[in-house]
Design a protein around this motif. Structure first.
Motif, PDB file in Angstrom:
ATOM      1  N   HIS A  48       9.561   0.850  16.297  1.00  0.00           N
ATOM      2  CA  HIS A  48       9.602   1.629  17.540  1.00  0.00           C
ATOM      3  C   HIS A  48       9.966   0.662  18.652  1.00  0.00           C
ATOM      4  CE1 HIS A  48       7.273   3.921  20.906  1.00  0.00           C
ATOM      5  NE2 HIS A  48       8.589   4.111  20.990  1.00  0.00           N
ATOM      6  N   VAL A  50      11.187   0.020  22.681  1.00  0.00           N
ATOM      7  CA  VAL A  50      11.213   0.530  24.051  1.00  0.00           C
ATOM      8  C   VAL A  50      12.212  -0.307  24.841  1.00  0.00           C
ATOM      9  CG1 VAL A  50       9.889   0.827  26.190  1.00  0.00           C
ATOM     10  CG2 VAL A  50       8.855   1.411  23.985  1.00  0.00           C
ATOM     11  N   THR A  54      17.319   1.113  30.861  1.00  0.00           N
ATOM     12  CA  THR A  54      18.376   1.231  29.853  1.00  0.00           C
ATOM     13  C   THR A  54      19.781   1.343  30.427  1.00  0.00           C
ATOM     14  OG1 THR A  54      18.875   2.321  27.733  1.00  0.00           O
ATOM     15  CG2 THR A  54      18.376   3.759  29.618  1.00  0.00           C
ATOM     16  N   ASP A  73      12.542   4.635  22.793  1.00  0.00           N
ATOM     17  CA  ASP A  73      12.251   5.270  24.069  1.00  0.00           C
ATOM     18  C   ASP A  73      12.906   4.407  25.131  1.00  0.00           C
ATOM     19  OD1 ASP A  73      10.444   7.682  23.825  1.00  0.00           O
ATOM     20  OD2 ASP A  73       9.323   6.229  22.605  1.00  0.00           O
ATOM     21  N   LEU A  75      13.892   3.917  29.092  1.00  0.00           N
ATOM     22  CA  LEU A  75      13.504   4.334  30.434  1.00  0.00           C
ATOM     23  C   LEU A  75      14.550   3.896  31.453  1.00  0.00           C
ATOM     24  CD1 LEU A  75      10.809   4.370  28.776  1.00  0.00           C
ATOM     25  CD2 LEU A  75       9.641   3.802  30.900  1.00  0.00           C
ATOM     26  N   ARG A  99      15.285   8.611  22.597  1.00  0.00           N
ATOM     27  CA  ARG A  99      14.869   9.484  23.696  1.00  0.00           C
ATOM     28  C   ARG A  99      15.062   8.741  25.007  1.00  0.00           C
ATOM     29  NH1 ARG A  99       8.835  11.243  22.317  1.00  0.00           N
ATOM     30  NH2 ARG A  99       8.697   8.982  21.962  1.00  0.00           N
ATOM     31  N   HIS A 101      14.401   8.645  29.000  1.00  0.00           N
ATOM     32  CA  HIS A 101      13.472   9.182  29.987  1.00  0.00           C
ATOM     33  C   HIS A 101      13.913   8.764  31.390  1.00  0.00           C
ATOM     34  CE1 HIS A 101      10.465   9.817  26.700  1.00  0.00           C
ATOM     35  NE2 HIS A 101      10.981   8.678  26.245  1.00  0.00           N
ATOM     36  N   ALA A 108       5.265   3.208  32.179  1.00  0.00           N
ATOM     37  CA  ALA A 108       5.665   3.401  30.781  1.00  0.00           C
ATOM     38  C   ALA A 108       4.484   3.703  29.862  1.00  0.00           C
ATOM     39  CB  ALA A 108       6.406   2.164  30.284  1.00  0.00           C
ATOM     40  N   LEU A 112       4.432   6.877  27.529  1.00  0.00           N
ATOM     41  CA  LEU A 112       4.689   6.708  26.092  1.00  0.00           C
ATOM     42  C   LEU A 112       3.424   6.485  25.278  1.00  0.00           C
ATOM     43  CD1 LEU A 112       7.732   4.248  26.381  1.00  0.00           C
ATOM     44  CD2 LEU A 112       7.797   6.753  26.245  1.00  0.00           C
ATOM     45  N   ALA A 117       4.473   0.216  21.012  1.00  0.00           N
ATOM     46  CA  ALA A 117       5.792  -0.315  20.671  1.00  0.00           C
ATOM     47  C   ALA A 117       5.700  -1.591  19.827  1.00  0.00           C
ATOM     48  CB  ALA A 117       6.592  -0.606  21.938  1.00  0.00           C
TER      49      ALA A 117
END
Length: 247
Positions: A48, A50, A54, A73, A75, A99, A101, A108, A112, A117
């Motif tokens: 996973h 994060v 991004t 994920d 952000l 995903r 966000h 965060a 999340l 993570a």
């Protein structure tokens, strides 16, 4: 594919696994630093991940193409950039893994979950808050200067999101090395791997790649320098390897 593109945007071929990305000329576009960070982070199968800030969504796209079953994920505080990144994810049929966000990275953990993570990647703004002239375009100013959040805030939020033993990988100016490591260690993110990036062998390093481990034991492993170009200006074998994998 054209259905995903809006006026003023372009579709760039990442030349890897038929992946493409939406970008907007005049706004902040990804560069070499994102490619180097994706390679350095070395995500593992099923992790996973994060991504703080991004932007266009380039890091999740590059990392997803390298490590199977990774989930992300991502952000992004700028609404238009987050929306464009989300369309790039849809365009590449990766909505089940990535995903996006529209969110402030400082929240965060609340968004999340705490200690959720395995890996966190971040290409933070290189300019200090209040240092230098800000770009008149908000998109570039937020990407290049600490206007929305500071380096200590990034480290603090990362420490909340990472599980015990989780990794954080960043790329940052070499001139701010001590500031970066001080911020990380203040949040129990122990620097473990570092690689300096040089334009050429006769130049001082401009960037550094750093991996920190949450609650890790003190011991820093210095990796061989990463030279971007030979003396004649041609790319080094290492750079060709990184870009070959990226493609």
């Amino acid at each position: 594919m054209e259905k995903w593109r809006k006026a003023g945007e372009r579709i760039d071929d990442l030349q890897f696994g038929r992946m493409h990305i939406l970008q907007k000329p005049g706004a902040f576009c990804f560069g070499t630093d994102a490619v180097l960070l994706a390679d350095f982070a070395a995500a593992r199968v099923g992790e996973h991940v994060v991504d703080f800030g991004t932007g266009t969504g380039i890091l999740p796209l590059l990392i997803a193409s390298r490590a199977e079953r990774t989930v992300f994920d991502a952000l992004e505080i700028q609404a238009d950039m987050a929306e464009m990144a989300a369309r790039s994810v849809q365009m590449n049929a990766l909505t089940e893994r990535i995903r996006v966000h529209h969110a402030d990275l400082r929240g965060a953990a609340e968004l999340l979950g705490y200690e959720c993570a395995d890996l966190l990647v971040c290409n933070p703004p290189y300019g200090r808050a209040g240092a230098g002239l800000l770009n008149p375009e908000d998109t570039k100013a937020l990407a290049r200067h600490e206007t929305a959040c500071t380096l200590p805030e990034i480290a603090q939020s990362a420490a909340k999101v990472l599980r015990n033993g989780g990794r954080m990988c960043v790329i940052f100016p070499a001139s701010r090395m001590l500031e970066l490591t001080d911020c990380m260690r203040a949040q129990r993110l122990e620097p473990k791997r570092m690689r300096l990036v040089y334009a050429r062998a006769d130049k001082a390093p401009k960037l550094l790649l750093l991996e920190c481990i949450k609650n890790g034991r003190p011991m820093l492993h210095m990796l061989p320098p990463l030279l971007m170009s030979e003396m004649d200006g041609s790319p080094t074998a290492e750079v060709e390897r990184i870009y070959r994998i990226a493609r």
